[in-house]
Each structure stands twice: as structure tokens, then as C-alpha cells.
Design a protein around this motif. Sequence first.
Motif, mmCIF file in Angstrom:
data_model
loop_
_atom_site.group_PDB
_atom_site.id
_atom_site.type_symbol
_atom_site.label_atom_id
_atom_site.label_comp_id
_atom_site.label_asym_id
_atom_site.label_seq_id
_atom_site.Cartn_x
_atom_site.Cartn_y
_atom_site.Cartn_z
ATOM 1 N N CYS A 112 14.701 -10.163 3.864
ATOM 2 C CA CYS A 112 13.553 -11.188 4.694
ATOM 3 C C CYS A 112 12.449 -11.613 3.734
ATOM 4 O O CYS A 112 11.848 -10.654 2.833
ATOM 5 C CB CYS A 112 12.818 -10.287 5.700
ATOM 6 N N PRO A 113 12.671 -12.957 3.514
ATOM 7 C CA PRO A 113 11.827 -13.674 2.184
ATOM 8 C C PRO A 113 10.176 -13.140 2.708
ATOM 9 O O PRO A 113 9.304 -12.879 1.702
ATOM 10 C CB PRO A 113 12.039 -15.071 2.520
ATOM 11 N N HIS A 114 9.738 -13.133 3.984
ATOM 12 C CA HIS A 114 8.371 -12.699 4.399
ATOM 13 C C HIS A 114 8.032 -11.178 3.635
ATOM 14 O O HIS A 114 6.815 -11.093 3.393
ATOM 15 C CB HIS A 114 8.110 -12.849 5.706
ATOM 16 N N CYS A 115 9.084 -10.399 4.093
ATOM 17 C CA CYS A 115 9.048 -9.042 3.547
ATOM 18 C C CYS A 115 8.917 -9.038 2.056
ATOM 19 O O CYS A 115 8.048 -8.109 1.460
ATOM 20 C CB CYS A 115 10.327 -7.962 4.017
ATOM 21 N N GLN A 116 9.645 -9.713 1.345
ATOM 22 C CA GLN A 116 9.456 -9.807 -0.208
ATOM 23 C C GLN A 116 7.872 -10.314 -0.513
ATOM 24 O O GLN A 116 7.418 -9.671 -1.337
ATOM 25 C CB GLN A 116 10.666 -10.830 -0.538
ATOM 26 N N ASP A 117 7.536 -11.220 0.108
ATOM 27 C CA ASP A 117 6.163 -11.734 -0.320
ATOM 28 C C ASP A 117 5.095 -10.531 0.091
ATOM 29 O O ASP A 117 4.098 -10.307 -0.669
ATOM 30 C CB ASP A 117 5.787 -12.879 0.612
ATOM 31 N N TYR A 118 5.434 -10.056 1.352
ATOM 32 C CA TYR A 118 4.086 -8.835 1.708
ATOM 33 C C TYR A 118 4.430 -7.767 0.858
ATOM 34 O O TYR A 118 3.420 -7.372 0.550
ATOM 35 C CB TYR A 118 4.766 -8.537 3.203
ATOM 36 N N HIS A 119 5.532 -7.098 0.281
ATOM 37 C CA HIS A 119 5.774 -6.218 -0.516
ATOM 38 C C HIS A 119 5.039 -6.384 -1.996
ATOM 39 O O HIS A 119 4.336 -5.716 -2.352
ATOM 40 C CB HIS A 119 7.022 -5.957 -0.911
ATOM 41 N N GLU A 120 5.280 -7.839 -2.340
ATOM 42 C CA GLU A 120 4.507 -8.078 -3.699
ATOM 43 C C GLU A 120 3.011 -8.056 -3.205
ATOM 44 O O GLU A 120 2.287 -7.673 -4.441
ATOM 45 C CB GLU A 120 5.013 -9.437 -3.911
ATOM 46 N N VAL A 121 2.507 -8.347 -2.474
ATOM 47 C CA VAL A 121 1.127 -8.573 -1.934
ATOM 48 C C VAL A 121 0.455 -7.110 -1.704
ATOM 49 O O VAL A 121 -0.552 -6.639 -2.309
ATOM 50 C CB VAL A 121 0.447 -9.401 -1.194
ATOM 51 N N MET A 171 13.002 0.428 -4.481
ATOM 52 C CA MET A 171 12.307 -0.240 -3.614
ATOM 53 C C MET A 171 11.610 -1.689 -4.444
ATOM 54 O O MET A 171 12.048 -2.855 -3.915
ATOM 55 C CB MET A 171 11.457 0.071 -2.792
ATOM 56 N N ASP A 172 10.960 -1.295 -5.111
ATOM 57 C CA ASP A 172 10.183 -2.262 -6.115
ATOM 58 C C ASP A 172 11.426 -3.345 -6.632
ATOM 59 O O ASP A 172 11.568 -4.555 -6.881
ATOM 60 C CB ASP A 172 9.379 -1.897 -7.157
ATOM 61 N N GLY A 173 12.624 -2.552 -7.410
ATOM 62 C CA GLY A 173 13.352 -3.388 -8.186
ATOM 63 C C GLY A 173 14.492 -4.158 -7.189
ATOM 64 O O GLY A 173 14.587 -4.961 -7.702
ATOM 65 N N LEU A 174 14.635 -3.603 -5.997
ATOM 66 C CA LEU A 174 15.398 -4.604 -5.480
ATOM 67 C C LEU A 174 14.858 -5.668 -4.482
ATOM 68 O O LEU A 174 15.389 -7.053 -4.470
ATOM 69 C CB LEU A 174 16.087 -3.587 -4.148
ATOM 70 N N PHE A 175 13.426 -5.467 -4.316
ATOM 71 C CA PHE A 175 12.800 -6.706 -4.000
ATOM 72 C C PHE A 175 12.480 -7.868 -5.087
ATOM 73 O O PHE A 175 12.501 -8.885 -4.653
ATOM 74 C CB PHE A 175 11.313 -6.164 -3.316
ATOM 75 N N ALA A 176 12.668 -7.291 -6.195
ATOM 76 C CA ALA A 176 12.525 -8.269 -7.159
ATOM 77 C C ALA A 176 13.605 -9.035 -7.689
ATOM 78 O O ALA A 176 13.633 -10.104 -8.367
ATOM 79 C CB ALA A 176 11.977 -7.514 -8.479
ATOM 80 N N ILE A 177 14.894 -8.568 -7.187
ATOM 81 C CA ILE A 177 16.071 -9.578 -7.407
ATOM 82 C C ILE A 177 16.206 -10.727 -6.452
ATOM 83 O O ILE A 177 15.884 -10.455 -5.070
ATOM 84 C CB ILE A 177 17.163 -8.786 -6.981
ATOM 85 N N PRO A 178 16.294 -11.768 -6.962
ATOM 86 C CA PRO A 178 16.240 -13.096 -6.097
ATOM 87 C C PRO A 178 17.351 -13.127 -4.929
ATOM 88 O O PRO A 178 18.388 -12.239 -4.964
ATOM 89 C CB PRO A 178 16.598 -14.269 -7.061
ATOM 90 N N ALA A 179 16.843 -13.736 -3.972
ATOM 91 C CA ALA A 179 17.759 -13.515 -2.536
ATOM 92 C C ALA A 179 19.129 -14.214 -2.783
ATOM 93 O O ALA A 179 20.246 -13.798 -2.328
ATOM 94 C CB ALA A 179 16.993 -14.158 -1.490
#
Length: 289
Positions: A112-121, A171-179
Motif C-alpha cells: 500500500c503506497p499510503h502505508c509506505q508514506d505513513y511508515h516514513e512519517v 519492516m523498515d528495509g522492506l518499506f524502503a524497497i520501491p513498489a
Amino acid sequence: MASKDREHIRKLREEANALRLKEEARKRRNRMFTQIGIVVGAIVVIGAIVLLVVMGPKWFGNQQVPESSGTVAITNSEGQEVEVPIAASNDGIVVGLEDAPVTVDYYFDFSCPHCQDYHEVLGGDIEQVIADGSAKVNFHMIRFVSEYGLVAGAATAAVVEYQPELFFTVMDGLFAIPAETQATMSYGDYATQVAALGVTSQEALQAIENGDFSWWMSDRTNQARTDGVQGTPSLFIDGEYQETLPTSGDELRAVIAAASGEAAPAPAETEPAETEPAESAATEETPAE
């Protein structure tokens, strides 16, 4: 005599015709019953196929559920690294003190791209409220968007099963991989990726390659829908759905403080800047000569 013969022949013909009609009716009934049987049989077969497709993985698949516990190091709001409990079960991955005053249920999807943004913030702030003891968080990994969300979640579950201390690292590492990269990754690719993130357990890497926790991810996704989760990211604070997501660390802490009955932390005060007295805009008149 001829009259009697004709009458006899007529009766025979009528009886033969009646028998013929009766036989035709019997054949029509048999054909109808046969057709009904074929239709019913086809419906039963189709229903069985659909049932196997839907429920087959649940009945016959690898129904492995993460069941582990340990500790994970995270940083509190004072910059200190602390060890907090982490435990995985069928219901999710719970991180935080058992007696924390507030429970947060956090639903997210790696695809989910919104989840990726939310995790980053807010990812760091979520860890901080856990480390501060303000709340424990039940992380619910589900797949609402793309298939790779299930694969990434299953890979993370395998890590938590065998090396729970690396949960946030992975978790951080996988969210950092581009979709676009993850969309083409296989289970083996995820095993390679988490190994690069520091996972050394061969059991974990093999479980990822085997897709051991894929059924669990599918089951948790279905359960989330049953529980009324309509999208990701979603937060529940002590069971109450947050229609408006906190979008900053201060907002998150305020919601958690309100749920615990404590006063919300006051934002840092800033002293007003000193200003010079404003000069008069009027100019002194020069007397006329």
C-alpha cells in the motif's frame, strides 16, 4: 361378423395407442429426471470446485502460524535504547510492555503506497510510544492492494518467528524497497533481501522461500475484512477506530494520552522574539518661511 371384427380391431388400435402414449409419457419423464439429475450434478460439482478453491488452502494448505516471543531494541523519546517484549501469535505481532495503559491495533499493507508514506512519517514515533511505555502496538500485516504485500508480510512473519529482534529492521528495509521492484520479487528474492538486512537464521530464510506463512497472511487479511477494516493504514486505539489518522508524533501521543486518561503532552513553548519599538510614520513639519 365383419362389423364385430372392425370393432375388435378398433379396440385393439385404441389400446395400442394408449400403450404408446403411456410409453412416450414414461420416456419423457425419464428424460426430464435425467436432465434434472445432470443439472443438479453439475451444480454440485461446480460448488465443490469453488469450495475447494476458496477453502482448499485453509483445509489442506500449510497453516503455519507464527508463535514466538523475545525482545526488540527501540529508542525512546529521550534518545535511549531500550529492550521491549515482542510476541507473535495468530492475532498479530504485539510489541510493548504487557501492562501498557493503551493498546494500539495498527493495520498495514507492504504493497500500500499510503502505508509506505505513513511508515516514513510516523514509524519512528510509533516505536517511541512503545519504548516510552505509553502503549503496546499490535501490528497486523495484511494484503489489500497487491500480491507482493502478502509475500512481504509472510517473509516478515518468518523473521519474527526465528529472529524477532529484527522485526523493525526488516519492516523498515522492506518499506524502503520501491513498489515496482517488489512487484517482481519472488519468495526467494525476499529471502535474499532479508539476509542482506541481517537475518542469519537458516530456518527463517527457508521458511520465506517455502512461503510458510502465506496462509496466515491470507487468513489475517480475511479476518481484518470481517472485523470491519476497510483500508490501510488503519488504527484502532483501545478498540476504537480512528476515522482521522494521526499525522504527526504529537497527534499520535495526544490520542494515546486521551485514551489512557492522561493529559495530552503540551507542545514545546517558544519565547516570543523581541521587537524594536515601531518608529512613527509621521514626519515633523517644517515651518513655512
